[in-house]
Design an enzyme around this catalytic site. Sequence first.
Site, short mmCIF file in Angstrom:
data_model
loop_
_atom_site.label_atom_id
_atom_site.label_comp_id
_atom_site.label_asym_id
_atom_site.label_seq_id
_atom_site.Cartn_x
_atom_site.Cartn_y
_atom_site.Cartn_z
N TYR A 1 5.08 25.98 37.50
CA TYR A 1 5.00 27.39 37.90
C TYR A 1 6.39 27.98 37.78
CZ TYR A 1 2.86 31.28 40.41
OH TYR A 1 2.34 32.50 40.75
N ASN B 1 -16.51 32.60 39.97
CA ASN B 1 -16.59 32.02 41.31
C ASN B 1 -15.23 31.58 41.84
OD1 ASN B 1 -16.62 30.04 39.28
ND2 ASN B 1 -17.14 28.48 40.80
N SER B 2 -14.16 31.86 41.10
CA SER B 2 -12.82 31.58 41.63
C SER B 2 -12.57 32.51 42.82
CB SER B 2 -11.78 31.83 40.55
OG SER B 2 -11.67 33.22 40.30
N GLY B 3 -11.50 32.24 43.54
CA GLY B 3 -11.16 33.10 44.67
C GLY B 3 -10.98 34.55 44.23
N ASP C 1 -21.79 26.34 33.46
CA ASP C 1 -23.05 25.71 33.84
C ASP C 1 -22.72 24.55 34.77
OD1 ASP C 1 -25.72 25.36 33.98
OD2 ASP C 1 -25.97 24.55 31.96
N ARG C 2 -23.59 24.27 35.74
CA ARG C 2 -23.31 23.24 36.75
C ARG C 2 -24.60 22.90 37.46
NH1 ARG C 2 -18.96 25.78 39.91
NH2 ARG C 2 -18.58 26.89 37.99
N TYR D 1 -5.28 36.34 33.98
CA TYR D 1 -4.49 36.01 35.18
C TYR D 1 -4.48 34.51 35.46
CZ TYR D 1 -8.84 35.45 37.86
OH TYR D 1 -10.06 35.02 38.32
N MET E 1 -7.53 28.22 33.23
CA MET E 1 -8.12 26.96 33.70
C MET E 1 -8.47 25.98 32.59
SD MET E 1 -10.61 28.39 36.68
CE MET E 1 -9.98 29.56 37.88
N TRP F 1 0.29 39.14 36.79
CA TRP F 1 0.88 38.14 37.70
C TRP F 1 1.16 38.80 39.03
CZ3 TRP F 1 6.41 35.69 37.33
CH2 TRP F 1 6.46 34.55 38.14
#
Lengths: 374, 374
Positions: free
Chosen positions: A93, A192-194, A216-217, A283, A286, A309
Amino acid sequence: MAAPMSIMNTVKWISKSLKISRLQVSCGSLLPVRYSSAVGSSKSLVYEKYGDPVKVVKLEQRPLPEVDDDSVLVKMIASPVNPSDINSIQGIYPIKPAFPAVAGFEGVGEIQEVGSNVKDLTPGERVIFQGSVTGTWCSHLVCPANQVMVVPEGTPPLIAATVKVNACTAYRMLADFENLVEGDTVVQNAANSGAGQALIQIAAARGLKTINIVRDRPDLQELTDYLHGLGATVVTTEGDLRKGASSLLKDLPKPKLAVNAVGGKSIIALVKQIQHGGTIVTYGGMSKQPVMVPTGSLIFDDLKFKGYWMSRWHQENAGSEEARQMFDQLCRWGGTGQLRAPQHRLVDIDNYGSALEKALGEYSTEKQILTFGS
Amino acid sequence: MAAPMSIMNTVKWISKSLKISRLQVSCGSLLPVRYSSAVGSSKSLVYEKYGDPVKVVKLEQRPLPEVDDDSVLVKMIASPVNPSDINSIQGIYPIKPAFPAVAGFEGVGEIQEVGSNVKDLTPGERVIFQGSVTGTWCSHLVCPANQVMVVPEGTPPLIAATVKVNACTAYRMLADFENLVEGDTVVQNAANSGAGQALIQIAAARGLKTINIVRDRPDLQELTDYLHGLGATVVTTEGDLRKGASSLLKDLPKPKLAVNAVGGKSIIALVKQIQHGGTIVTYGGMSKQPVMVPTGSLIFDDLKFKGYWMSRWHQENAGSEEARQMFDQLCRWGGTGQLRAPQHRLVDIDNYGSALEKALGEYSTEKQILTFGS
């Protein structure tokens, strides 16, 4: 903040080129200090080198510096584990701490003691931290009074604890790139991230429609129901979009804005939805892949690819009227229930290892939120 | 125009979403027409289906329509083979012709005859074509008078023939994305392309410095000398930049603007040079790969990735004062020698096959320019 996970290759030159100064709050100190009169030390999550968070983060009792004339002592209530915290500990980071470092970029606490020059803060008030404050994973901290902001009454504590990174990121992405008006559509991946959950709710509060792409999950229906419950207009997967789920989208205006936290080839699904001339804001990353932008989408469809950012915004706008308005609005939505805290799991600081392990899990939909005892 | 070569996968949906109307000039017609009084037919390069240009393009003698009251008859002098022409014939360009189609997006010609309502054009004047005119690979054409623009006196014919695609692309990319002032730096790849050569010269005429990245090749020194001769500040390769040729760059301000016609991983070299917050404009995709944008460059370095398509600009600005000013300025620079035509090879229309073969070659640095006999 709202961190990308795919920056290994680029962070070296980026961190060289960034000149982000920051204020680290003092969750204790390794230097000899006069102890605070009220609290002698702080239970803190500390790391002395970069690495696997589960291995390098240690719980330590660290002496607290004295509360000087312009500072405040804050007893922490809750502080989330965000992807930016994980990346920061991993050393990927751009904000680089001085070691030993206390982790944590945001949280809510309660004023316990104020310095003699501090007139606008009172013990008992709940506060969050402005600007680029780091080091919130601790039971107590001392920081300059001008680095805290009082949380409006009626704000749920977990909204206050999580507002600065995810909710602010979502708020600003919906505010700063395209002129969105009621009825407009936004498409996002990692819905579904924060930040994704916050975006759904802020969009709904503003009368915007959202197309939400998730992976998918096994528990897809459950997740879909949950996101609909937050106000999502459409929840779908890349696979379903390829198979022609576009019937779901036929009554929606084409999005002016797309929001990306995945990168790689996932960008194609956004590019296919967005309208000519629209903006795709990244932003996070992943997928750990670069954002693969089809050449034709730039040239012929006139799409614009930009990044966002949150840390930079906070640093550049700390103490501004715009920052105050944003926090107040988000807290109001928190108070009315239009903005709920992300799905979460509260973990006492003593069990921090479990919080870190969960946060590192691939399909972690629960935000791990550290708490600090009674 | 200024065409990308890597748009196979995306062009399908793009061409669906684009609503570009265009005016095709008439290099002859398949319908019964009254023949022009002056010239009965036009020697034209025609294709009736998409495919390998060498195979599908045929030389035909086609009847010319009559010059009506508002039209002009133009005898063509020169018309270049641009990447956009090649892509158009291959069927991978968003502007789709009606078949049979005459190829060619630009060129210079001489007015031979004007309709009775045409007061501002005179036989003998040299003209180029405005807006999205197509079909310039022919000896004669008839088109509406408002689709031609008189070339200022003193303009070299090969500047006029090649100004509309490459030189205009370079001009606008230097004008429309960042506020560049004398002494600023621009970095580009594919610096020896037609647009790249034009960019070097226009930048030099404006007092801008250029960092020019070319592929390594057997005649690198010769190419380097040639580009320096055009006004390039630095000429280098990606390999040399990786090896630390950055000493060449140490006295230059970091570029605000990067210009990309390659895509793929080549984008990294541009990202490493450009300054925080700068813009990377893509106008081509010679690598046939997507533009691979490092996630961190979007988020942490605040870079903006945009695209530029000359055809859209011409269509939206045909006949505007801004278009006139741009053409006049470019032609003036042509007249003073500050803007030279790209390295080229003149090929009579009868030998068009050779021009197409050369244009399709991998390291073709010469622009193939068709001429149309005496």
